[in-house]
Design a protein around this motif. Structure first.
Motif: not given
Length: 142
Positions: A60-84
């Motif tokens: 994502y380039p600098a600037g606004r993206v939806s909070d939902d996209v940010l949450v999904l990226r955070v979930l990917r980091e918290i639940w490492s099983g999603l990285k697969r």
């Protein structure tokens, strides 16, 4: 770890109330990595750094993206099983088990993904979520 320390410092409302120039000066050489380092550690810092300081993050380039996209990226980091299943180089809109409409997450299918621990509080940020499948995981609380 410097990233942990920086995220803790930036979690202070007084620091986040600084002007953009002063905040970037405080962050210094770590500005190019801040969003990546904050991911999975603190949603509010990630949102502030990406949206207000306009720091780039992932695909994502600098600037606004939806909070939902940010949450999904955070979930990917918290639940490492999603990285697969959720590739780093792909946008969350392209991930399997994710249904987004107009930048908002409506459905999330995470059954049988080997997830464990508590369901992250960031899930509460998904205000358009209408279906969430979490069965057949080892979650300890919702």
């Amino acid at each position: 770890d410097i990233a942990d320390h920086l995220v803790r410092v930036l979690d202070d409302d007084r620091v986040r109330s600084l002007g953009k120039e002063r905040a970037l000066e405080l962050i210094g050489v770590y500005s190019d990595r801040l969003c990546q380092d904050a991911c999975g550690r603190n949603f509010e810092v990630l949102k502030w750094a990406h949206d207000k300081l306009e720091l780039p993050w992932a695909r994502y380039p600098a600037g606004r993206v939806s909070d939902d996209v940010l949450v999904l990226r955070v979930l990917r980091e918290i639940w490492s099983g999603l990285k697969r299943h959720w590739r780093q180089g792909a946008r969350p809109e392209e991930w399997v088990e994710v249904r987004m409409v107009d930048g908002r997450l409506e459905e999330l299918e995470l059954q049988q993904r080997g997830l464990s621990g508590a369901v992250p509080a960031e899930i509460g940020q998904l205000t358009s979520l209408t279906r969430l499948w979490l069965f057949d995981n080892q979650l300890t609380s919702v």
